[in-house]
Write an enzyme that holds these catalytic residues in place. Structure first.
Site, mmCIF file in Angstrom:
data_model
loop_
_atom_site.group_PDB
_atom_site.id
_atom_site.type_symbol
_atom_site.label_atom_id
_atom_site.label_comp_id
_atom_site.label_asym_id
_atom_site.label_seq_id
_atom_site.Cartn_x
_atom_site.Cartn_y
_atom_site.Cartn_z
ATOM 1 N N SER A 73 -0.740 -4.486 -9.685
ATOM 2 C CA SER A 73 -0.993 -3.755 -8.438
ATOM 3 C C SER A 73 0.268 -3.422 -7.641
ATOM 4 O O SER A 73 0.188 -2.627 -6.693
ATOM 5 C CB SER A 73 -1.949 -4.556 -7.560
ATOM 6 O OG SER A 73 -3.246 -4.449 -8.082
ATOM 7 N N LYS A 76 0.917 0.177 -7.389
ATOM 8 C CA LYS A 76 0.196 1.037 -6.440
ATOM 9 C C LYS A 76 1.128 1.549 -5.347
ATOM 10 O O LYS A 76 0.941 2.649 -4.816
ATOM 11 C CB LYS A 76 -0.974 0.275 -5.814
ATOM 12 C CG LYS A 76 -2.065 -0.099 -6.825
ATOM 13 C CD LYS A 76 -3.032 -1.113 -6.229
ATOM 14 C CE LYS A 76 -4.166 -1.478 -7.170
ATOM 15 N NZ LYS A 76 -4.984 -2.605 -6.676
ATOM 16 N N TYR A 252 -4.851 -7.469 0.077
ATOM 17 C CA TYR A 252 -6.314 -7.300 0.148
ATOM 18 C C TYR A 252 -6.926 -8.160 1.251
ATOM 19 O O TYR A 252 -6.448 -8.107 2.385
ATOM 20 C CB TYR A 252 -6.950 -7.590 -1.223
ATOM 21 C CG TYR A 252 -6.138 -7.021 -2.349
ATOM 22 C CD1 TYR A 252 -6.069 -5.640 -2.533
ATOM 23 C CD2 TYR A 252 -5.379 -7.818 -3.201
ATOM 24 C CE1 TYR A 252 -5.294 -5.089 -3.533
ATOM 25 C CE2 TYR A 252 -4.606 -7.270 -4.207
ATOM 26 C CZ TYR A 252 -4.568 -5.916 -4.361
ATOM 27 O OH TYR A 252 -3.797 -5.369 -5.348
HETATM 28 O O1 DON Z 1 -6.998 -2.916 -11.663
HETATM 29 C C1 DON Z 1 -6.743 -4.024 -12.126
HETATM 30 O O2 DON Z 1 -7.630 -4.785 -12.351
HETATM 31 C C2 DON Z 1 -5.315 -4.478 -12.414
HETATM 32 N N1 DON Z 1 -4.699 -3.692 -13.363
HETATM 33 C C3 DON Z 1 -4.483 -4.591 -11.195
HETATM 34 C C4 DON Z 1 -5.094 -5.493 -10.189
HETATM 35 C C5 DON Z 1 -4.119 -6.258 -9.391
HETATM 36 O O3 DON Z 1 -2.993 -6.479 -9.747
HETATM 37 C C6 DON Z 1 -4.673 -6.824 -8.131
HETATM 38 N N2 DON Z 1 -3.674 -7.516 -7.373
HETATM 39 N N3 DON Z 1 -3.523 -8.624 -7.076
#
Ligand code: DON
Length: 327
Positions: A73, A76, A252
């Site tokens: 993430s 992002k 989040y």
């Molecule tokens: O969308 C997902 O599930 C992952 N590729 C990224 C999620 C993520 O890193 C959330 N952060 N803590």
């Protein structure tokens, strides 16, 4: 996630980064590697590493600072910046809002509760998938290229794609597919679902080290100026917007606690990375980075919010010791 009990666990006698890393590494066992992405589950969960980089090139590195991990993430922030640089901020904000949700990163609930379903912010998956879809180019590879180019400008090298992580996530991305189909139905996804997912999941699978994300954090801390290349690599307005999103939405449903207890704009990822941007700070004379710094941390054992357990504790120790909260 940090709270008052983690403050009490602290060992007052620790006085340098190597000691802090050795100490907080032991707390990795309080977290767990992300298991919903099979390739992330098998990495050494007691890894903990850090890089801190200042604008004059001064660096502090410790522990497993050089172990590669995938951006997840943290990507992002980079895709949001790339989209804003290509389209301008208003175009992007027509498609994704700037409001925290108080929900987990992959939550779908608010998309339907608030018509017409505009994603709340680009740090949650719904917003990030929307942003990945508007990256310049027609094909997923062309869209990814804008992320590669921005990374090259900031970090000085092209990251490699961890195919195993990408395939692992692609095969298990049911929630992200559901989010993308919902966005397609409401009109917030402008390309095909599978193409948007390919861009999003590939950007998540780009490999970095703590040094790479510390440099990006440093550039953000300097409002888009790359102090080592001596070049404005992204507009100040975009850098500020990205930092405000990191602070309000970057962790989040733990963003409030993170702001209260640490107080530094940061973005976490489920592979255990934390990218932080520390603005210039003259309040504490012992702080070795008075002109600000970027901090990159990696520790794969994560908490329920998707943040590195040991990494958050280490960052809190640093923020407390050097009085780094922006508040
Ligand atoms: O969308 C997902 O599930 C992952 N590729 C990224 C999620 C993520 O890193 C959330 N952060 N803590």
């Amino acid at each position: 996630m940090i709270d008052d009990s983690s403050i009490q666990k602290e060992n007052q006698n620790m006085n340098n980064i190597d000691d802090w890393v050795a100490h907080y590494r032991t707390f990795s066992k309080e977290g767990k590697n992300a298991s919903y992405i099979p390739a992330l589950e098998k990495v050494n969960s007691s890894n903990l590493g850090i890089s801190i980089i200042g604008p004059d090139g001064t660096m502090i590195k410790s522990g497993d600072w050089n172990v590669p991990f995938t951006l997840q993430s943290i990507s992002k922030v980079i895709s949001f910046i790339a989209a804003c640089m290509h389209h301008g901020i208003p175009y992007v904000l027509d498609r994704v809002d700037l409001e925290p949700t108080g929900d987990p990163f992959n939550s779908i609930i608010r998309l339907e509760m608030h018509k017409p379903g505009k994603p709340f912010n680009p740090m949650i998956n719904a917003g990030a998938i929307t942003v990945s879809a508007i990256l310049p180019g027609q094909t997923p590879q062309e869209k990814l290229e804008s992320i590669y180019l921005l990374m090259e400008k900031m970090v000085g090298k092209r990251p490699s794609l961890n195919e195993e992580v990408f395939v692992s996530e692609w095969q298990t991305a049911n929630r992200n597919r559901a989010l993308a189909y919902y966005l397609k139905e409401t009109g917030y996804l402008e390309i095909e679902v599978e193409e948007a997912l390919e861009v999003y999941l590939k950007q998540c699978s780009l490999e970095v080290t703590t040094e790479d994300i510390a440099i990006i954090g440093l550039i953000l801390a300097q409002d888009g100026y790359h102090p080592i290349r001596k070049e404005q690599v992204l507009p100040k307005e975009v850098a500020r917007l990205a930092k405000s999103l990191m602070l309000t939405c970057g962790v989040y449903n733990a963003s409030g606690k993170f702001a209260a207890y640490i107080g530094i704009p940061a973005k976490t990822g489920v592979s255990g990375g934390i990218m932080s941007a520390v603005p210039p700070r003259v309040r504490n004379e012992e702080f070795p980075f008075q002109e600000g710094c970027g901090i990159g941390i990696y520790g794969p054992a994560i908490d329920e919010y998707g943040s590195s357990v040991a990494g958050v504790m280490l960052l809190k120790k640093i923020a407390d010791t050097w009085d780094l909260s922006i508040f």
